[in-house]
Enzyme design. Structure first.
Site, mmCIF file in Angstrom:
data_model
loop_
_atom_site.group_PDB
_atom_site.id
_atom_site.type_symbol
_atom_site.label_atom_id
_atom_site.label_comp_id
_atom_site.label_asym_id
_atom_site.label_seq_id
_atom_site.Cartn_x
_atom_site.Cartn_y
_atom_site.Cartn_z
ATOM 1 N N GLY A 1 -6.475 -14.857 -15.309
ATOM 2 C CA GLY A 1 -6.403 -13.438 -15.633
ATOM 3 C C GLY A 1 -6.118 -13.118 -17.076
ATOM 4 N N GLU B 1 -5.182 -21.344 -13.911
ATOM 5 C CA GLU B 1 -6.590 -21.176 -13.549
ATOM 6 C C GLU B 1 -7.318 -20.224 -14.508
ATOM 7 O OE1 GLU B 1 -5.802 -21.450 -8.715
ATOM 8 O OE2 GLU B 1 -6.183 -19.512 -9.629
ATOM 9 N N PRO B 2 -7.355 -20.525 -15.779
ATOM 10 C CA PRO B 2 -8.013 -19.609 -16.714
ATOM 11 C C PRO B 2 -9.538 -19.732 -16.653
ATOM 12 C CG PRO B 2 -7.248 -21.553 -17.886
ATOM 13 C CD PRO B 2 -6.825 -21.721 -16.445
ATOM 14 N N GLY B 3 -10.221 -18.611 -16.663
ATOM 15 C CA GLY B 3 -11.679 -18.617 -16.709
ATOM 16 C C GLY B 3 -12.159 -17.853 -17.928
ATOM 17 N N ARG B 4 -11.994 -16.527 -17.852
ATOM 18 C CA ARG B 4 -12.476 -15.632 -18.903
ATOM 19 C C ARG B 4 -11.942 -15.999 -20.281
ATOM 20 N NH1 ARG B 4 -13.447 -10.216 -17.717
ATOM 21 N NH2 ARG B 4 -12.229 -10.539 -15.829
ATOM 22 N N ARG C 1 -21.601 -6.522 -15.711
ATOM 23 C CA ARG C 1 -20.265 -5.962 -15.958
ATOM 24 C C ARG C 1 -20.277 -4.496 -16.448
ATOM 25 N NH1 ARG C 1 -16.778 -7.618 -18.970
ATOM 26 N NH2 ARG C 1 -15.086 -7.664 -17.462
ATOM 27 N N TYR D 1 -18.407 -2.443 -13.637
ATOM 28 C CA TYR D 1 -17.000 -2.118 -13.931
ATOM 29 C C TYR D 1 -16.858 -1.109 -15.073
ATOM 30 C CZ TYR D 1 -16.497 -6.862 -11.919
ATOM 31 O OH TYR D 1 -16.574 -7.979 -11.143
ATOM 32 N N CYS E 1 -35.128 -0.650 -12.161
ATOM 33 C CA CYS E 1 -35.507 0.658 -11.636
ATOM 34 C C CYS E 1 -34.309 1.546 -11.301
ATOM 35 C CB CYS E 1 -36.329 0.440 -10.385
ATOM 36 S SG CYS E 1 -35.388 -0.474 -9.178
ATOM 37 N N TYR F 1 -18.480 -14.404 -16.431
ATOM 38 C CA TYR F 1 -18.967 -13.416 -15.463
ATOM 39 C C TYR F 1 -20.270 -12.760 -15.940
ATOM 40 C CZ TYR F 1 -14.250 -14.373 -13.928
ATOM 41 O OH TYR F 1 -13.103 -15.024 -13.553
HETATM 42 N N1 LLP Z 1 -7.958 -17.735 -10.048
HETATM 43 C C1 LLP Z 1 -8.358 -16.973 -9.029
HETATM 44 C C2 LLP Z 1 -7.792 -17.189 -7.693
HETATM 45 C C3 LLP Z 1 -9.309 -15.958 -9.263
HETATM 46 O O1 LLP Z 1 -9.713 -15.197 -8.241
HETATM 47 C C4 LLP Z 1 -9.827 -15.769 -10.559
HETATM 48 C C5 LLP Z 1 -10.796 -14.708 -10.828
HETATM 49 C C6 LLP Z 1 -9.390 -16.615 -11.593
HETATM 50 C C7 LLP Z 1 -8.438 -17.587 -11.301
HETATM 51 C C8 LLP Z 1 -9.890 -16.533 -13.003
HETATM 52 O O2 LLP Z 1 -9.577 -15.331 -13.625
HETATM 53 P P1 LLP Z 1 -9.870 -15.196 -15.198
HETATM 54 O O3 LLP Z 1 -8.966 -16.158 -15.913
HETATM 55 O O4 LLP Z 1 -11.306 -15.524 -15.421
HETATM 56 O O5 LLP Z 1 -9.572 -13.788 -15.539
HETATM 57 N N2 LLP Z 1 -16.117 -10.442 -12.173
HETATM 58 C C9 LLP Z 1 -14.948 -9.905 -12.830
HETATM 59 C C10 LLP Z 1 -13.771 -10.829 -12.774
HETATM 60 C C11 LLP Z 1 -13.372 -11.248 -11.388
HETATM 61 C C12 LLP Z 1 -12.297 -12.276 -11.375
HETATM 62 C C13 LLP Z 1 -12.195 -12.888 -10.027
HETATM 63 N N3 LLP Z 1 -11.195 -13.898 -9.927
HETATM 64 C C14 LLP Z 1 -15.306 -9.512 -14.244
HETATM 65 O O6 LLP Z 1 -16.453 -9.659 -14.635
HETATM 66 O O7 LLP Z 1 -14.444 -9.011 -14.970
#
Ligand code: LLP
Length: 417
Positions: free
Chosen positions: A222, A259-262, A298, A302, A341, A370
Site C-alpha cells: 500500500g 508486500e509492496p507492489g506499486r 486507472r 478510479y 466505444c 496496475y
Molecule cells: N498485499 C495485498 C494483500 C494486496 O491486496 C495488495 C494490493 C498489495 C499487497 C499490494 O499493494 P500495493 O503495494 O501495490 O499498493 N488496482 C488498484 C490497486 C489495487 C490494490 C489491490 N491490492 C490501483 O490501480 O490503484
C-alpha cells in the site's frame, strides 16, 4: 522511446530494471532493522521478466491466485518465499499451494480456515497460516482499494480474531501462527499504518494472555508512488513511522513480511502511445490515441491522475512539474482519449499539453503498476507489448497480441450437452 516505438510499435509498456531494482533496494534498506522478506506484489505488474529482475535481488512474492504463484515459481522464486492472500481461494488453488510448499497462507475467514484445515489434513501437508485481520482503519484512499475498514470483505475483525485463535490455534496441519494486514492502496500518509499496527500490538498482547504466541507478521503493501510531484512519503518515511511500533516484536523473534507492489513498479513504467487523430468539438480538443482504458484502466476506473507528455513536444517545452494545470505559454487544454466505444475511455482530461498532431508519441507516466495487469481486450483490442530496459539493453518481454490470439480459444466449439 522513439526507437522503442519504431521497433516494438505502440501501445507498449516500457519498464526500467534500474528503477524497479532501486525501489526494491530502498525498501529493503529502510526496513532493514526488521529483516523482512520483501514479497513483491505480483498483481501490480506480473510480467515474468519483471519478476525475474526482482527475484535476482532476493525478492519473495505476494500472490493472490495460483496463476500468480505459477508465475513466481517460473521466475525462479521458491514457493516457500511466497505469501498467498485472497478472500476466495478455490480448493484446487489451495491444494496446489500446499503441494508447492507455500511459505505462508493468509486466511481471510473462518470458512476458509476450515477448508484449508480439511485439505491440509487430507494431504497430510503442514502449512504456516496467518490470520488476515481487519483493524477497521480508514486508509483515506479510493473506496475501491480501501481494504482495512470493517465494512469491506477483507480479513477478520479484531473481536473475532481472538476467538479465531482460541478455536483454530491447535490445528494439526494448518498451523495458525501469524497475523496479516493490508489496509489499502495507495496510502499517502503514515497515520493509518500507525493506527492499524497499534491495534495489532494490542491484539498480540491479548493473544499472549490466552497463551497464543504470534510468530510472524505480514505488514502488507500500500505504500504510495509519485503520480504527481513528491506526493508520496519515501520508503524511509514509512519505515520511520512503522519501525518504532513493531521493533519490540522483532526483538521477541517475530518474523516480518512486506508486500509492496506499486511502490516498486509504478514509476518504473511508462505507457507509450501514438496519437492517431486530433479533433475539436466546440472549444474542446481531443487527442485520440491508439489505446485508452483497455491499456490503462486507472483514470477511468478510479479517476486516477497520470502525467502525460509528448515524447518530442512540438514546441520543445519541458514541464517544470507534473502538475495538471501548467501555466506555461503555448499549451492547450486537451483530453487524451483512446479509440474505444465509451466516453469513459480516457487517460487524461483537460490537460495542458503542447499542441499535438497525428503520429506524435505520448508517454503516460507511472504506469508500471496496475497498468498491464489490469489491461483488457475490450473492443477486441490485442493486449499491448511490454519492453524492459536494462542499462543499454532494450528487450521485448511480451509480444504484442494479435487478433488471431484473441480468437484462438473460440475457434474450436465443443458441444457439451
Ligand atoms: N498485499 C495485498 C494483500 C494486496 O491486496 C495488495 C494490493 C498489495 C499487497 C499490494 O499493494 P500495493 O503495494 O501495490 O499498493 N488496482 C488498484 C490497486 C489495487 C490494490 C489491490 N491490492 C490501483 O490501480 O490503484
Amino acid at each position: 522511446m522513439r526507437e522503442i516505438a519504431r521497433t516494438a510499435g505502440t501501445p507498449t509498456f516500457v519498464y526500467s530494471s534500474a528503477t524497479l531494482g532501486g525501489h526494491f533496494d530502498r525498501l529493503k534498506e529502510a526496513f532493514a532493522p526488521l529483516d523482512p522478506l520483501l514479497c513483491y506484489s505480483v498483481k501490480s505488474c506480473a510480467n515474468l521478466s519483471v519478476l525475474r529482475t526482482l527475484a535476482a535481488r532476493g525478492a519473495g512474492m505476494d500472490v493472490v491466485s495460483i496463476g500468480e504463484l505459477q508465475r513466481a515459481v517460473e521466475a525462479g522464486v521458491p514457493a516457500s518465499h511466497c505469501v498467498y492472500a485472497g478472500v476466495g481461494k478455490r480448493d484446487d488453488e489451495i491444494i496446489a499451494a500446499l503441494e508447492a510448499g507455500i511459505g505462508l497462507l493468509n486466511i481471510e475467514s473462518e470458512a476458509e480456515f476450515e477448508n484449508v484445515s480439511r485439505l491440509a489434513g487430507q494431504l497430510r501437508i503442514s502449512v504456516r497460516c496467518a490470520l488476515r485481520i481487519n483493524p477497521d482503519v480508514d486508509p483515506k484512499t479510493h473506496r475501491y482499494t480501501s481494504t482495512g475498514k470493517k465494512e469491506t470483505k477483507f480479513g477478520v475483525d479484531l473481536e473475532r480474531a481472538r476467538r479465531f485463535f482460541q478455536k483454530y490455534g491447535q490445528d494439526a496441519f494448518a498451523k495458525l501462527e501469524g497475523l496479516h494486514l493490508h489496509i489499502g492502496s495507495p496510502i499517502y500518509t503514515v497515520e493509518p499504518y500507525v493506527e492499524a499496527l497499534t491495534k495489532t500490538c494490542a491484539l498480540i498482547d491479548e493473544l499472549a494472555m490466552d497463551g497464543v504466541t504470534i510468530r510472524s507478521i505480514d505488514l502488507g503493501g500500500g505504500f504510495g508512488a509519485d503520480y504527481e510531484s513528491d506526493q508520496s512519503p519515501s520508503a524511509m518515511d514509512y519505515a520511520d513511522a512503522i519501525l518504532p511500533i513493531v521493533l519490540p516484536l522483532k526483538q521477541r523473534g517475530v518474523q516480518f513480511f512486506l508486500e509492496p507492489g506499486r511502490s516498486i513498479a509504478a514509476n518504473a513504467g511508462v505507457l507509450l502511445l501514438s496519437v492517431l487523430y486530433t479533433k475539436q468539438s466546440g472549444e474542446k480538443r481531443f487527442a485520440i490515441c491508439d489505446a485508452g482504458m483497455n491499456a490503462l484502466l486507472r483514470p477511468s476506473h478510479y479517476g486516477s491522475f497520470h502525467f502525460v507528455w509528448p515524447v518530442q513536444p512540438s514546441n520543445g517545452l519541458v514541464p517544470p512539474t507534473r502538475s495538471s494545470t501548467l501555466a506555461m505559454p503555448g499549451l492547450l487544454a486537451q483530453d487524451i482519449v483512446g479509440p474505444l466505444c465509451e466516453s469513459g475511455d480516457f487517460l487524461a482530461l483537460d490537460r495542458s499539453l503542447p499542441p499535438l498532431s497525428r503520429g506524435d508519441l505520448l508517454a503516460v507516466f507511472t504506469a508500471g503498476a496496475y497498468g498491464m495487469s489490469m489491461a483488457s481486450r475490450y473492443n477486441s483490442s490485442p493486449l499491448p507489448a511490454e519492453v524492459l530496459v536494462t542499462g543499454g539493453r532494450v528487450a521485448l518481454i511480451r509480444e504484442r497480441e494479435t487478433v488471431e490470439d484473441l480468437m484462438e480459444h473460440e475457434r474450436h466449439v465443443t458441444v457439451l450437452l
